[in-house]
Enzyme design. Structure first.
Site, PDB file in Angstrom:
ATOM      1  N   LYS A 163      91.469  63.634  32.135  1.00 36.83           N
ATOM      2  CA  LYS A 163      92.757  63.100  32.613  1.00 36.83           C
ATOM      3  C   LYS A 163      93.852  64.038  32.142  1.00 36.83           C
ATOM      4  O   LYS A 163      93.706  64.726  31.126  1.00 36.83           O
ATOM      5  CB  LYS A 163      93.010  61.710  32.018  1.00 36.83           C
ATOM      6  CG  LYS A 163      93.986  60.869  32.824  1.00 36.83           C
ATOM      7  CD  LYS A 163      93.291  60.149  33.948  1.00 36.83           C
ATOM      8  CE  LYS A 163      94.250  59.461  34.879  1.00 36.83           C
ATOM      9  NZ  LYS A 163      93.528  58.610  35.848  1.00 36.83           N
TER      10      LYS A 163
ATOM     11  N   ASP B 268      97.474  60.487  40.308  1.00 31.80           N
ATOM     12  CA  ASP B 268      97.503  59.195  39.610  1.00 31.80           C
ATOM     13  C   ASP B 268      98.954  58.730  39.788  1.00 31.80           C
ATOM     14  O   ASP B 268      99.637  59.195  40.719  1.00 31.80           O
ATOM     15  CB  ASP B 268      97.097  59.371  38.128  1.00 31.80           C
ATOM     16  CG  ASP B 268      96.834  58.036  37.417  1.00 31.80           C
ATOM     17  OD1 ASP B 268      95.736  57.503  37.567  1.00 31.80           O
ATOM     18  OD2 ASP B 268      97.734  57.525  36.726  1.00 31.80           O
TER      19      ASP B 268
HETATM   20  O1  2IT Z   1      92.277  56.603  37.778  1.00 29.63           O
HETATM   21  C1  2IT Z   1      91.659  57.225  38.658  1.00 29.63           C
HETATM   22  O2  2IT Z   1      90.461  57.053  38.866  1.00 29.63           O
HETATM   23  C2  2IT Z   1      92.419  58.199  39.450  1.00 29.63           C
HETATM   24  N1  2IT Z   1      93.608  58.347  39.246  1.00 29.63           N
HETATM   25  C3  2IT Z   1      91.717  59.035  40.485  1.00 29.63           C
HETATM   26  C4  2IT Z   1      91.045  60.193  39.854  1.00 29.63           C
HETATM   27  C5  2IT Z   1      90.451  61.186  40.816  1.00 29.63           C
HETATM   28  O3  2IT Z   1      89.965  62.209  40.328  1.00 29.63           O
HETATM   29  O4  2IT Z   1      90.466  60.975  42.028  1.00 29.63           O
END
Ligand code: 2IT
Length: 445
Positions: A125, A165
């Protein structure tokens, strides 16, 4: 043998002032500790000590110039948490509340969520404390360029694949990807959530919202109930809420609320016409972070500075941000007849709310299962990029639907109690954990 209290005390000592990370970790560790303590290879491999420590964390300075010619400085982050089952994968969040602790909690959750999808993706993340609210297009562009100038050093299509996100949608992914391509001179699709003309997957924008409704549908079927005609409260009005409202309308349910930082909308008629649903996108693209204009436009009620959980509904879907639903909120929902709470934001419910729901055997689906549709279609976008090919919307949607069914099945398998109550929290954590833990043992991680 691991002891939960001792393990958590040590974790808190090592990670002071990261309450969200501690909260997320406690939930997962509490769910899996019995499995770990009864599995010799997990104990021999000290699996909890190893899984709780991120592989690496980058922080970097993001300098950019605002429209008044002033220098602005933000902090950028990328947490590469665990890559046992595939490249680090997870979104970027641009929000003033972002701290290292926030991104560690999100990265940790992402490990298990990504494992549940059945696709080969590790957990990561990133993001920044940058606040996009009220910023011009040109400011967003300059910020994204500066952010990617640093981030590109750490990511790659086989290494780490970021996505959107909160605060990072199609526009931001475009600006970020544009800068990545400029610097690297390659077309490998290092980000997901791209526009469809430059390597994106159909159905990615809708995927988290569609996925949570597919998951909810499975939950209802498992409880011999149906989504048709259900009154639903949703919070948020961003990408996830929009996808959820769209799919709910298709499935014949009636969403009566959406919300923003300014308050919530109560639309007794239901947010179900294309005009109303499309208006959510217009509200979002205005960059003002308010929902009130919806009330004026469609003659609905606006309730200032409150959350939608006081409205009597059958189902509630928190779709905004972590800890948006507290103990009093869930107690009020249940008192007013709500039977199903489907957490769609990451850790949308506070720990004490989740504990109360589970203790009282109210049906509760955790975010890492219910919202996994987003990252699942990101995984499908990676597949399409690798093949240099693209699937039709129907093909992607069908694959998403199958994945959400499989996640539900995995939760039922690992989470059904002797009295028949399905503890989806435990089910999701154990199912997601086992695959990663086994891979770590095999790899000697
Ligand atoms: O919290 C999540 O799963 C997302 N923001 C999507 C992450 C992604 O790599 O598509």
């Amino acid at each position: 043998m691991y002891n939960l209290d001792e393990f958590m005390a040590e974790l808190e000592r090592k990670n002071p002032a990261q309450p969200e990370f501690i909260e997320a970790a406690r939930e997962v560790i509490a769910s899996v500790i019995d499995v770990v303590n009864s599995t010799p290879k997990y104990l021999e491999n000290k699996i909890l000590d190893r899984i709780i420590e991120p592989d690496r964390i980058f922080t970097f300075k993001v300098e950019w110039e605002d429209d008044n010619g002033q220098i602005q400085v933000n902090r950028g982050y990328r947490v590469q948490y665990n890559n046992a089952i595939g490249p680090y994968k997870g979104g970027l969040r641009f929000h003033p509340s972002v701290t290292l602790g926030t991104l560690k909690f999100l990265g940790f959750e992402q490990i298990f969520k990504n494992s549940l999808t059945t696709l080969p993706m590790g957990g990561g993340k990133g993001g920044s404390d940058f606040n996009p609210k009220g910023r011009s297009n040109a400011e967003i562009l300059r910020f994204c360029r500066s952010f990617m100038t640093e981030l590109q050093k750490y990511i790659g299509p086989e290494t780490d694949v970021p996505a959107g996100d909160i605060g990072v949608g199609g526009r931001e992914i475009g600006f970020l990807y544009g800068q990545y391509k400029r610097l690297k001179n390659e077309n490998t699709g290092v980000l997901t959530g791209k526009g469809r003309n430059w390597g994106g997957s159909l159905v990615r924008p809708e995927a988290t919202g569609f996925g949570t409704m597919y998951f909810a549908n499975e939950v209802l079927t498992a409880h011999k109930d149906s989504i048709k005609g259900k009154r639903i409260a949703i919070s948020g009005f961003g990408n996830v809420a929009w996808g959820a409202v769209t799919k709910a309308a298709q499935l014949g349910a009636k969403v009566v609320t959406i919300s923003g930082p300014d308050g919530y909308i109560y639309d007794e008629e239901g947010i179900s016409t294309p005009e109303k649903i499309d208006y959510m996108l217009e509200l979002r693209s205005s960059n003002n972070d308010v929902v009130e204009p919806y009330a004026k436009k469609f003659g609905a009620k606006f309730v200032a500075k409150k959350k939608p959980w006081e409205v009597p509904v059958d189902m509630a879907f928190p779709c905004a941000i972590q800890n948006e639903m507290g103990l009093e909120d869930v107690q009020l929902l249940v008192k007013n007849g709500c039977k199903y709470i489907i957490e769609t934001s990451n850790m949308g419910c506070k720990a004490e709310a989740v504990d109360w729901l589970l203790k009282n055997e109210i049906v509760f689906a955790p975010g890492k299962a219910a919202n996994a549709g987003g990252v699942s279609v990101s995984g499908l976008e990676m597949c399409q990029n690798s093949m240099k090919y693209s699937w039709s919307a129907e093909e992607v949607d069908e694959k998403l639907h199958v994945i959400m069914k499989n996640i539900h099945e995995a939760c039922v398998k690992e989470g059904t109690q002797p009295d028949g109550y399905i503890n989806y929290v435990k089910g999701a954590n154990i199912a997601g954990f086992k695959k990663v833990a086994d891979a770590m043992c095999d790899l000697g991680y």
